[in-house]
Design an enzyme around this catalytic site. Structure first.
Site, PDB file in Angstrom:
ATOM      1  CE1 TYR A  98      -4.247   1.976   0.581  1.00  0.00           C
ATOM      2  CE2 TYR A  98      -2.859   3.223   2.148  1.00  0.00           C
ATOM      3  CZ  TYR A  98      -3.836   3.043   1.463  1.00  0.00           C
ATOM      4  OH  TYR A  98      -4.979   3.954   1.400  1.00  0.00           O
ATOM      5  CE  LYS A 107      -3.547   4.877  -1.533  1.00  0.00           C
ATOM      6  NZ  LYS A 107      -4.809   5.212  -2.489  1.00  0.00           N
TER       7      LYS A 107
HETATM    8  N1  LIG Z   1     -10.217   5.387   4.544  1.00  0.00           N
HETATM    9  C1  LIG Z   1      -8.862   5.614   4.790  1.00  0.00           C
HETATM   10  O1  LIG Z   1      -8.518   5.638   6.045  1.00  0.00           O
HETATM   11  C2  LIG Z   1      -8.200   6.095   3.912  1.00  0.00           C
HETATM   12  C3  LIG Z   1      -6.786   6.866   4.258  1.00  0.00           C
HETATM   13  C4  LIG Z   1      -5.809   7.378   3.120  1.00  0.00           C
HETATM   14  C5  LIG Z   1      -6.310   7.157   2.000  1.00  0.00           C
HETATM   15  N2  LIG Z   1      -7.386   6.593   1.602  1.00  0.00           N
HETATM   16  C6  LIG Z   1      -7.560   6.244  -0.047  1.00  0.00           C
HETATM   17  O2  LIG Z   1      -8.682   6.798  -0.179  1.00  0.00           O
HETATM   18  C7  LIG Z   1      -9.450   6.235  -1.283  1.00  0.00           C
HETATM   19  C8  LIG Z   1     -10.892   5.873  -0.998  1.00  0.00           C
HETATM   20  O3  LIG Z   1     -10.795   5.058   0.102  1.00  0.00           O
HETATM   21  P1  LIG Z   1     -12.174   4.637   0.973  1.00  0.00           P
HETATM   22  O4  LIG Z   1     -11.807   4.646   2.322  1.00  0.00           O
HETATM   23  O5  LIG Z   1     -13.165   5.617   0.627  1.00  0.00           O
HETATM   24  O6  LIG Z   1     -12.686   3.301   0.487  1.00  0.00           O
HETATM   25  P2  LIG Z   1     -13.916   2.318   0.568  1.00  0.00           P
HETATM   26  O7  LIG Z   1     -13.345   1.030   0.424  1.00  0.00           O
HETATM   27  O8  LIG Z   1     -14.810   2.728   1.589  1.00  0.00           O
HETATM   28  O9  LIG Z   1     -14.463   2.762  -1.029  1.00  0.00           O
HETATM   29  C9  LIG Z   1     -13.664   2.523  -2.085  1.00  0.00           C
HETATM   30  C10 LIG Z   1     -14.545   2.082  -3.282  1.00  0.00           C
HETATM   31  O10 LIG Z   1     -13.846   1.920  -4.335  1.00  0.00           O
HETATM   32  C11 LIG Z   1     -14.091   0.987  -5.110  1.00  0.00           C
HETATM   33  N3  LIG Z   1     -13.365   0.159  -5.855  1.00  0.00           N
HETATM   34  C12 LIG Z   1     -12.146  -0.557  -5.301  1.00  0.00           C
HETATM   35  N4  LIG Z   1     -11.475  -1.239  -5.986  1.00  0.00           N
HETATM   36  C13 LIG Z   1     -12.214  -0.921  -7.362  1.00  0.00           C
HETATM   37  C14 LIG Z   1     -11.882  -1.291  -8.673  1.00  0.00           C
HETATM   38  N5  LIG Z   1     -10.920  -2.136  -8.868  1.00  0.00           N
HETATM   39  N6  LIG Z   1     -12.706  -0.941  -9.796  1.00  0.00           N
HETATM   40  C15 LIG Z   1     -13.654  -0.033  -9.247  1.00  0.00           C
HETATM   41  N7  LIG Z   1     -14.114   0.514  -8.069  1.00  0.00           N
HETATM   42  C16 LIG Z   1     -13.137  -0.049  -7.265  1.00  0.00           C
HETATM   43  C17 LIG Z   1     -14.919   0.034  -4.160  1.00  0.00           C
HETATM   44  O11 LIG Z   1     -16.133  -0.846  -4.681  1.00  0.00           O
HETATM   45  C18 LIG Z   1     -15.482   1.105  -3.210  1.00  0.00           C
HETATM   46  O12 LIG Z   1     -16.797   1.621  -3.881  1.00  0.00           O
HETATM   47  C19 LIG Z   1      -8.294   4.913  -1.593  1.00  0.00           C
HETATM   48  O13 LIG Z   1      -7.614   5.222  -2.633  1.00  0.00           O
HETATM   49  C20 LIG Z   1      -7.697   4.682  -0.237  1.00  0.00           C
HETATM   50  O14 LIG Z   1      -6.592   4.109  -0.626  1.00  0.00           O
HETATM   51  C21 LIG Z   1      -8.090   5.963   2.540  1.00  0.00           C
END
Ligand SMILES: NC(=O)c1ccc[n+]([C@@H]2O[C@H](COP(=O)([O-])OP(=O)(O)OC[C@H]3O[C@@H](n4cnc5c(N)ncnc54)[C@H](O)[C@@H]3O)[C@@H](O)[C@H]2O)c1
Length: 250
Positions: free
Chosen positions: A156, A160
């Site tokens: 991860y 990133k």
């Molecule tokens: N939640 C956290 O703590 C956090 C922290 C830092 C960064 N992020 C980043 O923020 C972004 C969103 O995270 P989140 O927490 O909302 O995640 P989440 O899992 O709640 O939602 C992610 C969405 O992406 C979709 N998705 C995943 N893989 C996919 C694919 N191959 N094709 C199409 N759709 C796909 C999923 O179906 C889901 O609807 C991500 O890039 C994550 O790495 C999240």
């Protein structure tokens, strides 16, 4: 002073990935409120009904972003429907958490495919249209994991950090076309993805290390996106905006 001159997105078309849940859904709701037409992409079949729930002519597309060959087709669909693509938010991401010594090749490949390769090639496809328009805003959602080591996050963190430097290269090459490319790096956000790993004692310990004393909310990340995709952020490019309550400064 008309506030819409600064943050309004009327007449703009935005493609947002990972739009069905968490941060992506919050981004779509905010961009819609600011006047943009939003194309919501997710592998979750719910995305169509979610798009139709937003008032206006928004579109939901079910697609798995790990199908790299299909990415130009997504941008084409946006252009076919709306005639242009002004904003791309590469938000979809996955986290497969394993101790460094136990990372499997399949999880490494899957993580880099969704978190790095897909955003890169979707940016490439969108950038082609944006360059012709002479205008574009690309925001890639990275993570604090792009700049700091987190246990069990080897693939991860790597994905990133790669996304941040790839965005800087795109920013450098595409500035002359009126395109900005930035990343946002949140700390833990209160979403399904965030809560899956950061719960119980692990969450309590993590919050204690964040000067703000808490995790971020999805709409706080959406607000940062709204600024970076606004016309007035045209001089901000190649930046990695860290939204972490101070976690990486202490
Ligand atoms: N939640 C956290 O703590 C956090 C922290 C830092 C960064 N992020 C980043 O923020 C972004 C969103 O995270 P989140 O927490 O909302 O995640 P989440 O899992 O709640 O939602 C992610 C969405 O992406 C979709 N998705 C995943 N893989 C996919 C694919 N191959 N094709 C199409 N759709 C796909 C999923 O179906 C889901 O609807 C991500 O890039 C994550 O790495 C999240």
């Amino acid at each position: 002073m008309d506030i819409n001159t600064f943050f309004g997105l009327k007449g703009k078309t935005a493609l947002v990935t990972g739009a069905s849940a968490g941060i992506g859904l919050a981004i779509c709701e905010l961009l819609h409120q600011l006047g943009a037409t939003v194309v919501m992409v997710d592998k979750d079949p719910q995305v169509g009904s979610q798009a139709s729930r937003l008032p206006g002519k928004h579109l939901g597309i079910v697609a798995d972003l790990s199908d790299i060959a299909a990415l130009p087709g997504l941008v084409q669909q946006v252009v076919d429907h709306y005639g242009r693509i002004d904003i791309l938010v590469n938000n979809a991401g996955i986290g497969i958490l394993e101790a460094a010594a136990e990372v499997k090749k399949e999880s490494w490949d899957a993580t880099l495919l969704v978190n790095l390769t897909a955003p890169y090639f979707l940016s490439q496809a969108a950038g082609e249209y944006m360059a012709r328009q002479g205008y574009g805003r690309i925001v890639n959602i990275a993570s604090q994991a792009s700049v700091i080591a987190l246990e069990n996050h080897a693939a991860y963190c790597t994905s990133k950090a790669g996304l941040v430097i790839a965005s800087k290269v795109l920013a450098a090459e595409w500035g002359k076309f009126g395109i900005t490319v930035n990343t946002i790096s949140p700390t833990v956000v209160e979403t399904e993805l965030g809560k899956r790993y950061w719960q119980g004692d692990r969450a309590t310990e993590m919050k204690a290390k964040i000067p703000a004393g808490r995790f971020a909310m999805p709409d706080e990340i959406a607000a940062a996106v709204a600024w970076l995709v606004s016309e007035k952020a045209g001089m901000v490019t190649g930046e990695n905006l860290i939204v972490d309550g101070g976690y990486t400064i202490v």
